[in-house]
Design a protein around this motif. Structure first.
Motif, PDB file in Angstrom:
ATOM      1  N   CYS A 144       8.025 -20.699 -15.565  1.00 53.82           N
ATOM      2  CA  CYS A 144       8.315 -21.796 -16.386  1.00 53.82           C
ATOM      3  C   CYS A 144       9.482 -22.624 -16.460  1.00 53.82           C
ATOM      4  N   THR A 145      10.465 -21.822 -16.492  1.00 54.12           N
ATOM      5  CA  THR A 145      11.918 -22.279 -16.390  1.00 54.12           C
ATOM      6  C   THR A 145      12.179 -23.036 -15.013  1.00 54.12           C
ATOM      7  N   ASN A 146      11.763 -22.411 -13.838  1.00 55.30           N
ATOM      8  CA  ASN A 146      12.026 -23.130 -12.845  1.00 55.30           C
ATOM      9  C   ASN A 146      11.203 -24.327 -12.638  1.00 55.30           C
ATOM     10  N   ALA A 147      10.132 -24.567 -13.277  1.00 55.63           N
ATOM     11  CA  ALA A 147       9.317 -25.981 -13.292  1.00 55.63           C
ATOM     12  C   ALA A 147      10.159 -26.829 -14.102  1.00 55.63           C
ATOM     13  N   VAL A 148      11.056 -26.579 -14.765  1.00 63.69           N
ATOM     14  CA  VAL A 148      11.833 -27.542 -15.689  1.00 63.69           C
ATOM     15  C   VAL A 148      13.355 -27.797 -15.068  1.00 63.69           C
ATOM     16  N   LEU A 149      13.842 -27.233 -14.165  1.00 61.58           N
ATOM     17  CA  LEU A 149      15.080 -27.120 -13.659  1.00 61.58           C
ATOM     18  C   LEU A 149      15.372 -28.653 -13.066  1.00 61.58           C
ATOM     19  N   GLN A 150      16.328 -29.078 -13.618  1.00 61.91           N
ATOM     20  CA  GLN A 150      16.918 -30.472 -13.376  1.00 61.91           C
ATOM     21  C   GLN A 150      15.991 -31.589 -13.711  1.00 61.91           C
ATOM     22  N   THR A 151      15.236 -31.305 -14.624  1.00 66.78           N
ATOM     23  CA  THR A 151      14.321 -32.497 -15.533  1.00 66.78           C
ATOM     24  C   THR A 151      14.596 -32.748 -17.031  1.00 66.78           C
ATOM     25  N   ASN A 152      14.107 -33.701 -17.417  1.00 68.76           N
ATOM     26  CA  ASN A 152      14.457 -33.958 -18.791  1.00 68.76           C
ATOM     27  C   ASN A 152      13.953 -32.807 -19.558  1.00 68.76           C
ATOM     28  N   GLN A 153      12.989 -31.946 -19.233  1.00 73.41           N
ATOM     29  CA  GLN A 153      12.592 -30.721 -20.193  1.00 73.41           C
ATOM     30  C   GLN A 153      13.372 -29.616 -19.939  1.00 73.41           C
ATOM     31  N   LYS A 154      14.542 -29.601 -19.215  1.00 71.41           N
ATOM     32  CA  LYS A 154      15.513 -28.441 -18.866  1.00 71.41           C
ATOM     33  C   LYS A 154      16.121 -27.629 -20.067  1.00 71.41           C
ATOM     34  N   TYR A 155      15.938 -28.585 -21.323  1.00 71.48           N
ATOM     35  CA  TYR A 155      16.533 -27.893 -22.567  1.00 71.48           C
ATOM     36  C   TYR A 155      15.468 -27.065 -23.387  1.00 71.48           C
ATOM     37  N   ILE A 156      15.598 -25.686 -23.301  1.00 71.07           N
ATOM     38  CA  ILE A 156      14.515 -25.011 -24.045  1.00 71.07           C
ATOM     39  C   ILE A 156      15.311 -24.307 -25.209  1.00 71.07           C
ATOM     40  N   CYS A 157      14.674 -24.340 -26.235  1.00 75.38           N
ATOM     41  CA  CYS A 157      15.045 -23.546 -27.742  1.00 75.38           C
ATOM     42  C   CYS A 157      13.844 -22.348 -28.009  1.00 75.38           C
ATOM     43  N   VAL A 158      13.916 -21.299 -27.616  1.00 73.59           N
ATOM     44  CA  VAL A 158      13.036 -20.249 -28.165  1.00 73.59           C
ATOM     45  C   VAL A 158      13.597 -19.390 -29.444  1.00 73.59           C
ATOM     46  N   SER A 159      12.348 -19.636 -30.437  1.00 77.50           N
ATOM     47  CA  SER A 159      13.039 -18.866 -31.635  1.00 77.50           C
ATOM     48  C   SER A 159      11.940 -17.860 -31.974  1.00 77.50           C
ATOM     49  N   ARG A 160      12.351 -16.783 -32.091  1.00 78.06           N
ATOM     50  CA  ARG A 160      11.380 -15.462 -32.314  1.00 78.06           C
ATOM     51  C   ARG A 160      11.938 -14.452 -33.501  1.00 78.06           C
ATOM     52  N   PRO A 161      11.232 -13.765 -34.193  1.00 77.39           N
ATOM     53  CA  PRO A 161      11.710 -12.732 -35.232  1.00 77.39           C
ATOM     54  C   PRO A 161      12.538 -11.866 -34.459  1.00 77.39           C
ATOM     55  N   ARG A 162      13.628 -10.861 -35.165  1.00 75.18           N
ATOM     56  CA  ARG A 162      14.104 -10.015 -34.660  1.00 75.18           C
ATOM     57  C   ARG A 162      13.396  -8.934 -33.847  1.00 75.18           C
ATOM     58  N   ARG A 163      13.619  -8.381 -32.694  1.00 77.04           N
ATOM     59  CA  ARG A 163      13.211  -7.432 -32.066  1.00 77.04           C
ATOM     60  C   ARG A 163      11.924  -7.867 -31.429  1.00 77.04           C
ATOM     61  N   PHE A 164      11.779  -9.021 -31.054  1.00 73.48           N
ATOM     62  CA  PHE A 164      10.722  -9.625 -30.401  1.00 73.48           C
ATOM     63  C   PHE A 164      11.144 -10.007 -28.763  1.00 73.48           C
ATOM     64  N   GLY A 165      12.160  -9.402 -28.227  1.00 73.55           N
ATOM     65  CA  GLY A 165      12.323  -9.282 -27.061  1.00 73.55           C
ATOM     66  C   GLY A 165      13.564 -10.281 -26.517  1.00 73.55           C
ATOM     67  N   LYS A 166      13.976 -11.052 -27.482  1.00 67.65           N
ATOM     68  CA  LYS A 166      14.833 -12.260 -26.954  1.00 67.65           C
ATOM     69  C   LYS A 166      16.094 -12.096 -26.194  1.00 67.65           C
ATOM     70  N   SER A 167      16.724 -10.783 -26.582  1.00 67.58           N
ATOM     71  CA  SER A 167      17.887 -10.497 -25.606  1.00 67.58           C
ATOM     72  C   SER A 167      17.534  -9.992 -24.304  1.00 67.58           C
ATOM     73  N   ILE A 168      16.429  -9.281 -24.229  1.00 64.42           N
ATOM     74  CA  ILE A 168      15.982  -8.877 -22.796  1.00 64.42           C
ATOM     75  C   ILE A 168      15.429 -10.059 -22.018  1.00 64.42           C
ATOM     76  N   THR A 169      14.820 -11.097 -22.670  1.00 63.78           N
ATOM     77  CA  THR A 169      14.280 -12.277 -21.746  1.00 63.78           C
ATOM     78  C   THR A 169      15.698 -12.890 -21.468  1.00 63.78           C
ATOM     79  N   ALA A 170      16.800 -13.249 -22.260  1.00 60.96           N
ATOM     80  CA  ALA A 170      18.016 -13.721 -21.666  1.00 60.96           C
ATOM     81  C   ALA A 170      18.673 -12.998 -20.605  1.00 60.96           C
ATOM     82  N   ALA A 171      18.579 -11.533 -20.773  1.00 55.88           N
ATOM     83  CA  ALA A 171      19.232 -10.771 -19.630  1.00 55.88           C
ATOM     84  C   ALA A 171      18.237 -11.044 -18.254  1.00 55.88           C
TER      85      ALA A 171
END
Length: 544
Positions: free
Chosen positions: A51-78
């Motif tokens: 999904c992120t590869n599909a928006v590289l260098q496009t107008n959709q390249k800005y992604i904000c993902v909000s999740r509760p605590r302990r829903f894997g946000k930091s693992i995804t960032a890593a």
């Protein structure tokens, strides 16, 4: 991919760490993602990279993902850092994972300058917003200068201009990954000037920068709105309200949890009751990932939510004195859904105008599930329902708090077939609410759901279960871990008789539908006499 002859000398200087120069914030390594892969439980969510590869260098390249605590946000960032960072070689790490089958997997693997910022880390080292922003700028500049000391920079004290110079000299674009982006709005709750300054900093760093091919932010809250616009209005938001095409990456899916149950010998139905309940249009079953991992690795289903935060955090919000909030919470605790308007929420933790704003925040915090089609909220599972029970039981909610504290005693009275005590317990739990007047059997079932709240620890509760020639009002089926508990079939009457309710259970063969159940049943008839304003109860025992 982006190397040029004039930068050959520069590339020679990076021949360490396996041919890659690894930084802490500029071009970090893949150690954090390797740690996740080495963990006892790892669920493959690398499909997000497609999904992120599909928006590289496009107008959709800005992604904000909000999740509760302990829903894997930091693992995804890593994970994203390990994939995109040119400071490491991650081909072997991703080999065998889902993303490795994508056509463009190798095209983008370790090909970008990555700047990874955990905003909570910088905030904890700063005494003010100005200090935090200054620390971020100095940190990034220091690593850029260490990596590329021989470049001629336009302004070596300007972080954005220096990034632009690096892009111009190397031809290698940037990927920005920001974890805990919203910590400012949680720790500087009342400091609106600091919040606006922080948003302006992010806008200046990210917006309209040709050298940034992807900006990925994670947090608990969606982007803060000020007035009629947001300083970060270029971002696409994927939240618990509407995660859209990223739904399958919010938590664990039913298929993923089923595979873990097979691996660890756990009962899927039990995990479903404890941790499932979040749902989206394309993914109807979403589980709390942290709690599932704790359950399967320990072999015990329990509430692991309080390892993240205590129920006092929830109590603070549900005790807010907004009209209808108390009634809505009690309705949801009784198993109902309530309508909500999420549009007025200001995306912070202090600006509340109505009960809908409070309920919307609880969606983002993971305390409530959201039905997008019907615009309703509900308590998603047993684990979260327990947090509500803890919060309400110590709140100043009068009879409601008392009923929850005494529900275990009422349940025990049913098991002991003490009908008079059961009737007295229901009497104590008799709740008058503004939105649900006590004038029909539905209202009576609402009261009993709260009065027997403790039963959810032992039973699966089904309301209006198809049974024989009609519908029984409430059925309590013992969970597999409690085979010694009797099933309960409850029939409710209004201005009739408790004995008549028992007779209806027998006459219409309500018990016949429990085809898979074998063991003791307690038939419970409850009647409310509107004239005398009293409850009556009859209990009979059956064997099936």
């Amino acid at each position: 991919m982006i190397n040029t002859d004039e930068n050959a000398g520069m590339e020679q200087r990076t021949l360490r760490h396996g041919g890659k120069k690894m930084g802490s914030y500029l071009n970090p390594g893949n150690g954090r993602f390797r740690e996740a892969l080495n963990s006892q439980v790892y669920v493959d969510k690398t499909g997000l990279i497609a999904c992120t590869n599909a928006v590289l260098q496009t107008n959709q390249k800005y992604i904000c993902v909000s999740r509760p605590r302990r829903f894997g946000k930091s693992i995804t960032a890593a994970m994203l850092t390990a994939y995109y960072s040119c400071g490491c070689d991650s081909a072997q790490l991703f080999s065998g994972l889902n993303i490795a089958d994508a056509e463009d997997f190798e095209e983008h693997l370790n090909q970008y300058h990555v700047i990874f910022l955990n905003m909570q880390e910088f905030l904890s080292q700063s005494g003010s917003m100005e200090q935090m922003i200054g620390l971020i700028r100095r940190t990034v500049l220091w690593e850029i200068m260490e990596e590329y000391p021989d470049f001629r920079y336009f302004d070596p004290e300007n972080m954005m201009r220096t990034m632009q110079d690096v892009y111009r000299f190397t031809g290698r674009p940037f990927v920005m990954i920001i974890d805990e982006w919203d910590c400012i709005f949680r720790e500087y709750r009342e400091d609106h000037r600091a919040q606006e300054g922080y948003l302006d900093f992010l806008r200046d760093m990210l917006k309209d920068k040709e050298y940034i091919y992807l900006a990925y932010m994670t947090g608990i809250l969606p982007i803060k709105k000020y007035g009629t616009h947001s300083a970060l209005n270029m971002f696409s938001e994927f939240s618990m309200i509407n995660p859209r095409q990223l739904s399958e990456f919010v938590g664990f899916t039913e298929e993923e949890v089923g595979a873990l149950c097979d691996r660890y010998g756990m009962d899927l139905q039990e995990l479903r009751e404890w941790y499932n309940g979040y749902r989206f249009e394309s993914v109807p079953a979403v589980y709390n990932p942290r709690s599932v991992v704790e359950a399967v690795t320990s072999g015990i289903c329990d509430s692991y939510w309080n390892q993240t935060e205590t129920f006092e955090a929830l109590r603070m919000y549900i005790d807010m004195n907004f009209e209808g909030l108390r009634d809505d919470v009690l309705s949801m605790m009784a198993g109902e859904q309530v309508p909500v308007n999420t549009g007025s929420f200001s995306n912070d933790m202090t600006t509340f105008h109505t009960k809908d704003d409070v309920l919307t925040l609880l969606i983002h915090l993971g305390y409530l599930g959201y039905d997008f089609d019907h615009k309703c909220v509900f308590i998603p599972n047993h684990e979260i329902r327990g947090e509500f029970a803890n919060a309400v039981s110590v709140s100043e909610w009068g009879e409601a708090s008392k009923a929850l504290r005494q529900s275990a005693r009422l349940l025990n009275a049913i098991w002991q077939k003490q009908a008079e005590q059961v009737a007295a317990g229901i009497e104590e739990a008799h709740l008058e609410t503004s939105h649900l007047q006590y004038n029909d059997e539905n209202a009576l079932s609402y009261t009993i759901s709260l009065a027997l709240y403790a039963a959810r620890n032992f039973y699966t509760v089904i309301r209006e279960m198809p049974s024989g020639k009609g519908f029984s009002d409430m059925v309590f089926l013992p969970k597999k871990r409690f085979p010694e508990k009797p099933a309960l079939v409850i029939e409710l009457k209004w201005n009739q008789s408790a004995q008549g309710a028992i007779g209806q259970i027998r006459e219409k063969n309500y018990c016949e539908s429990l085809s898979e159940y074998r063991g003791k049943l307690l038939l419970v008839g409850v009647n409310y006499d509107k004239r005398t304003r009293t409850h009556a109860c009859e209990i009979e025992e059956w064997e099936k």
